[in-house]
Design a protein around this motif. Structure first.
Motif, PDB file in Angstrom:
ATOM      1  N   ARG A 180      16.979 -45.370 -24.379  1.00  0.00           N
ATOM      2  CA  ARG A 180      18.056 -45.641 -25.337  1.00  0.00           C
ATOM      3  C   ARG A 180      19.336 -44.897 -24.942  1.00  0.00           C
ATOM      4  NH1 ARG A 180      20.653 -48.952 -28.295  1.00  0.00           N
ATOM      5  NH2 ARG A 180      21.481 -48.124 -30.212  1.00  0.00           N
ATOM      6  N   ALA A 181      19.183 -43.651 -24.493  1.00  0.00           N
ATOM      7  CA  ALA A 181      20.347 -42.869 -24.066  1.00  0.00           C
ATOM      8  C   ALA A 181      21.057 -43.547 -22.899  1.00  0.00           C
ATOM      9  CB  ALA A 181      19.913 -41.452 -23.685  1.00  0.00           C
ATOM     10  N   VAL A 182      20.300 -44.130 -21.981  1.00  0.00           N
ATOM     11  CA  VAL A 182      20.900 -44.816 -20.831  1.00  0.00           C
ATOM     12  C   VAL A 182      21.593 -46.101 -21.280  1.00  0.00           C
ATOM     13  CG1 VAL A 182      20.440 -45.978 -18.635  1.00  0.00           C
ATOM     14  CG2 VAL A 182      19.374 -43.765 -19.128  1.00  0.00           C
ATOM     15  N   VAL A 183      20.966 -46.849 -22.167  1.00  0.00           N
ATOM     16  CA  VAL A 183      21.589 -48.083 -22.678  1.00  0.00           C
ATOM     17  C   VAL A 183      22.952 -47.759 -23.296  1.00  0.00           C
ATOM     18  CG1 VAL A 183      21.425 -49.829 -24.509  1.00  0.00           C
ATOM     19  CG2 VAL A 183      19.469 -49.412 -23.010  1.00  0.00           C
ATOM     20  N   LEU A 184      23.006 -46.705 -24.073  1.00  0.00           N
ATOM     21  CA  LEU A 184      24.257 -46.323 -24.730  1.00  0.00           C
ATOM     22  C   LEU A 184      25.292 -45.816 -23.732  1.00  0.00           C
ATOM     23  CD1 LEU A 184      22.587 -44.640 -27.800  1.00  0.00           C
ATOM     24  CD2 LEU A 184      23.927 -46.758 -27.823  1.00  0.00           C
ATOM     25  N   ALA A 185      24.854 -45.079 -22.732  1.00  0.00           N
ATOM     26  CA  ALA A 185      25.788 -44.594 -21.705  1.00  0.00           C
ATOM     27  C   ALA A 185      26.329 -45.756 -20.879  1.00  0.00           C
ATOM     28  CB  ALA A 185      25.095 -43.581 -20.802  1.00  0.00           C
ATOM     29  N   ARG A 186      25.459 -46.697 -20.554  1.00  0.00           N
ATOM     30  CA  ARG A 186      25.897 -47.885 -19.804  1.00  0.00           C
ATOM     31  C   ARG A 186      26.984 -48.620 -20.585  1.00  0.00           C
ATOM     32  NH1 ARG A 186      22.496 -51.211 -16.466  1.00  0.00           N
ATOM     33  NH2 ARG A 186      20.764 -50.015 -17.314  1.00  0.00           N
ATOM     34  N   ALA A 187      26.767 -48.818 -21.865  1.00  0.00           N
ATOM     35  CA  ALA A 187      27.765 -49.497 -22.704  1.00  0.00           C
ATOM     36  C   ALA A 187      29.063 -48.692 -22.742  1.00  0.00           C
ATOM     37  CB  ALA A 187      27.208 -49.707 -24.110  1.00  0.00           C
ATOM     38  N   GLY A 188      28.956 -47.388 -22.843  1.00  0.00           N
ATOM     39  CA  GLY A 188      30.144 -46.543 -22.856  1.00  0.00           C
ATOM     40  C   GLY A 188      30.908 -46.597 -21.550  1.00  0.00           C
ATOM     41  N   ALA A 189      30.193 -46.619 -20.440  1.00  0.00           N
ATOM     42  CA  ALA A 189      30.840 -46.673 -19.124  1.00  0.00           C
ATOM     43  C   ALA A 189      31.578 -47.991 -18.920  1.00  0.00           C
ATOM     44  CB  ALA A 189      29.810 -46.457 -18.017  1.00  0.00           C
ATOM     45  N   ARG A 190      31.081 -49.050 -19.524  1.00  0.00           N
ATOM     46  CA  ARG A 190      31.746 -50.346 -19.394  1.00  0.00           C
ATOM     47  C   ARG A 190      33.107 -50.375 -20.078  1.00  0.00           C
ATOM     48  NH1 ARG A 190      26.751 -54.496 -20.557  1.00  0.00           N
ATOM     49  NH2 ARG A 190      25.783 -54.319 -18.490  1.00  0.00           N
ATOM     50  N   THR A 191      33.341 -49.468 -20.992  1.00  0.00           N
ATOM     51  CA  THR A 191      34.611 -49.466 -21.733  1.00  0.00           C
ATOM     52  C   THR A 191      35.580 -48.397 -21.239  1.00  0.00           C
ATOM     53  OG1 THR A 191      33.808 -47.941 -23.431  1.00  0.00           O
ATOM     54  CG2 THR A 191      33.414 -50.293 -23.808  1.00  0.00           C
ATOM     55  N   LEU A 192      35.295 -47.770 -20.120  1.00  0.00           N
ATOM     56  CA  LEU A 192      36.132 -46.671 -19.635  1.00  0.00           C
ATOM     57  C   LEU A 192      37.576 -47.064 -19.353  1.00  0.00           C
ATOM     58  CD1 LEU A 192      33.774 -44.632 -17.310  1.00  0.00           C
ATOM     59  CD2 LEU A 192      34.903 -43.859 -19.402  1.00  0.00           C
ATOM     60  N   ARG A 193      37.817 -48.314 -19.043  1.00  0.00           N
ATOM     61  CA  ARG A 193      39.204 -48.743 -18.799  1.00  0.00           C
ATOM     62  C   ARG A 193      40.054 -48.613 -20.060  1.00  0.00           C
ATOM     63  NH1 ARG A 193      39.486 -51.307 -13.846  1.00  0.00           N
ATOM     64  NH2 ARG A 193      37.483 -51.992 -13.072  1.00  0.00           N
ATOM     65  N   ARG A 194      39.395 -48.670 -21.216  1.00  0.00           N
ATOM     66  CA  ARG A 194      40.106 -48.552 -22.496  1.00  0.00           C
ATOM     67  C   ARG A 194      39.991 -47.149 -23.082  1.00  0.00           C
ATOM     68  NH1 ARG A 194      37.006 -53.217 -22.947  1.00  0.00           N
ATOM     69  NH2 ARG A 194      35.670 -52.265 -24.523  1.00  0.00           N
ATOM     70  N   GLY A 195      39.292 -46.286 -22.401  1.00  0.00           N
ATOM     71  CA  GLY A 195      39.097 -44.926 -22.878  1.00  0.00           C
ATOM     72  C   GLY A 195      37.620 -44.583 -22.910  1.00  0.00           C
ATOM     73  N   GLY A 196      37.338 -43.316 -22.933  1.00  0.00           N
ATOM     74  CA  GLY A 196      35.958 -42.872 -22.932  1.00  0.00           C
ATOM     75  C   GLY A 196      35.853 -41.480 -23.506  1.00  0.00           C
ATOM     76  N   PRO A 197      34.727 -40.835 -23.257  1.00  0.00           N
ATOM     77  CA  PRO A 197      34.558 -39.468 -23.761  1.00  0.00           C
ATOM     78  C   PRO A 197      35.644 -38.551 -23.200  1.00  0.00           C
ATOM     79  CG  PRO A 197      32.502 -40.328 -22.863  1.00  0.00           C
ATOM     80  CD  PRO A 197      33.574 -41.299 -22.501  1.00  0.00           C
ATOM     81  N   PRO A 198      36.000 -37.517 -23.940  1.00  0.00           N
ATOM     82  CA  PRO A 198      37.079 -36.645 -23.488  1.00  0.00           C
ATOM     83  C   PRO A 198      36.816 -35.965 -22.149  1.00  0.00           C
ATOM     84  CG  PRO A 198      36.030 -35.781 -25.479  1.00  0.00           C
ATOM     85  CD  PRO A 198      35.444 -37.115 -25.212  1.00  0.00           C
ATOM     86  N   GLY A 199      35.550 -35.776 -21.798  1.00  0.00           N
ATOM     87  CA  GLY A 199      35.226 -35.105 -20.546  1.00  0.00           C
ATOM     88  C   GLY A 199      35.047 -36.023 -19.356  1.00  0.00           C
ATOM     89  N   VAL A 200      35.143 -37.341 -19.565  1.00  0.00           N
ATOM     90  CA  VAL A 200      34.940 -38.293 -18.478  1.00  0.00           C
ATOM     91  C   VAL A 200      36.285 -38.854 -18.038  1.00  0.00           C
ATOM     92  CG1 VAL A 200      33.885 -40.483 -17.794  1.00  0.00           C
ATOM     93  CG2 VAL A 200      32.599 -38.866 -19.203  1.00  0.00           C
ATOM     94  N   LEU A 201      36.569 -38.670 -16.764  1.00  0.00           N
ATOM     95  CA  LEU A 201      37.825 -39.136 -16.184  1.00  0.00           C
ATOM     96  C   LEU A 201      37.572 -40.407 -15.378  1.00  0.00           C
ATOM     97  CD1 LEU A 201      40.830 -38.703 -15.409  1.00  0.00           C
ATOM     98  CD2 LEU A 201      39.969 -37.403 -13.440  1.00  0.00           C
ATOM     99  N   PRO A 202      38.095 -41.554 -15.838  1.00  0.00           N
ATOM    100  CA  PRO A 202      37.978 -42.758 -15.019  1.00  0.00           C
ATOM    101  C   PRO A 202      39.039 -42.720 -13.912  1.00  0.00           C
ATOM    102  CG  PRO A 202      38.960 -43.288 -17.144  1.00  0.00           C
ATOM    103  CD  PRO A 202      38.675 -41.822 -17.145  1.00  0.00           C
ATOM    104  N   VAL A 203      38.606 -42.914 -12.691  1.00  0.00           N
ATOM    105  CA  VAL A 203      39.513 -42.947 -11.548  1.00  0.00           C
ATOM    106  C   VAL A 203      39.574 -44.390 -11.076  1.00  0.00           C
ATOM    107  CG1 VAL A 203      39.892 -42.161  -9.191  1.00  0.00           C
ATOM    108  CG2 VAL A 203      39.014 -40.578 -10.899  1.00  0.00           C
ATOM    109  N   ILE A 204      40.746 -44.964 -11.148  1.00  0.00           N
ATOM    110  CA  ILE A 204      40.932 -46.361 -10.791  1.00  0.00           C
ATOM    111  C   ILE A 204      41.221 -46.458  -9.298  1.00  0.00           C
ATOM    112  CG2 ILE A 204      42.215 -48.476 -11.272  1.00  0.00           C
ATOM    113  CD1 ILE A 204      40.638 -47.354 -13.698  1.00  0.00           C
ATOM    114  N   LEU A 205      40.365 -47.191  -8.590  1.00  0.00           N
ATOM    115  CA  LEU A 205      40.525 -47.389  -7.153  1.00  0.00           C
ATOM    116  C   LEU A 205      41.274 -48.689  -6.892  1.00  0.00           C
ATOM    117  CD1 LEU A 205      36.845 -46.607  -6.118  1.00  0.00           C
ATOM    118  CD2 LEU A 205      38.792 -45.038  -6.113  1.00  0.00           C
TER     119      LEU A 205
END
Length: 157
Positions: A115-140
């Motif tokens: 369940r934790a992975v399912v939720l993290a996967r969903a969160g990672a998919r939305t990183l372009r619109r923002g994410g957790p304060p400690g996660v930095l999306p780097v756009i290549l």
């Protein structure tokens, strides 16, 4: 003897660096030309947070928001980035589940990790619109998986 969630989580947290190495080896084996992985910058933190949250009885929804690090995303091919991220999260789940099974953790702990992975996967998919304060999306602005080119005589450049 089956380990309860607290002991299983403590064991995961204590071995998070080793589990991250297992994840990196599996990811490199699956995609030997790609280095590093898109999740490479967060996998250590994620595994540590997952173990800690499991040990302390926290909701699996709190693991991703507590994760810190960098996630690589491609600007040119968002679909491929999503496919790459999904494959890498699949491997995170495999590593967590295998570790919990090796520890003889109860089935509730295994389902919690899934369940934790399912939720993290969903969160990672939305990183372009923002994410957790400690996660930095780097756009290549290139392929989402940087490639290594083998040189004659061994080694990479």
């Amino acid at each position: 003897m089956t380990l309860d969630r607290r002991r299983a989580g403590d064991a995961l947290a204590a071995s998070s660096e080793d589990l991250a190495r297992v994840w990196r080896a599996g990811r490199a084996s699956a995609r030997p030309a790609a280095f590093p992985g898109l999740l490479d910058g967060v996998v250590d933190s994620y595994l540590l947070q997952a173990g800690d949250a499991l040990a302390n009885g926290r909701d699996p929804a709190l693991v991703w928001p507590a994760t810190e690090g960098m996630v690589r995303l491609a600007v040119r091919d968002p679909l491929r980035t999503t496919q790459e991220l999904d494959a890498e999260w699949d491997l995170v789940e495999e590593v967590l589940v295998a570790a919990l099974r090796a520890l003889d953790a109860d089935e509730d702990a295994v389902e919690w990790a899934r369940r934790a992975v399912v939720l993290a996967r969903a969160g990672a998919r939305t990183l372009r619109r923002g994410g957790p304060p400690g996660v930095l999306p780097v756009i290549l602005h290139s392929d989402p998986a940087a490639t290594r080119v083998a040189r004659a005589g061994g080694g990479f450049r």
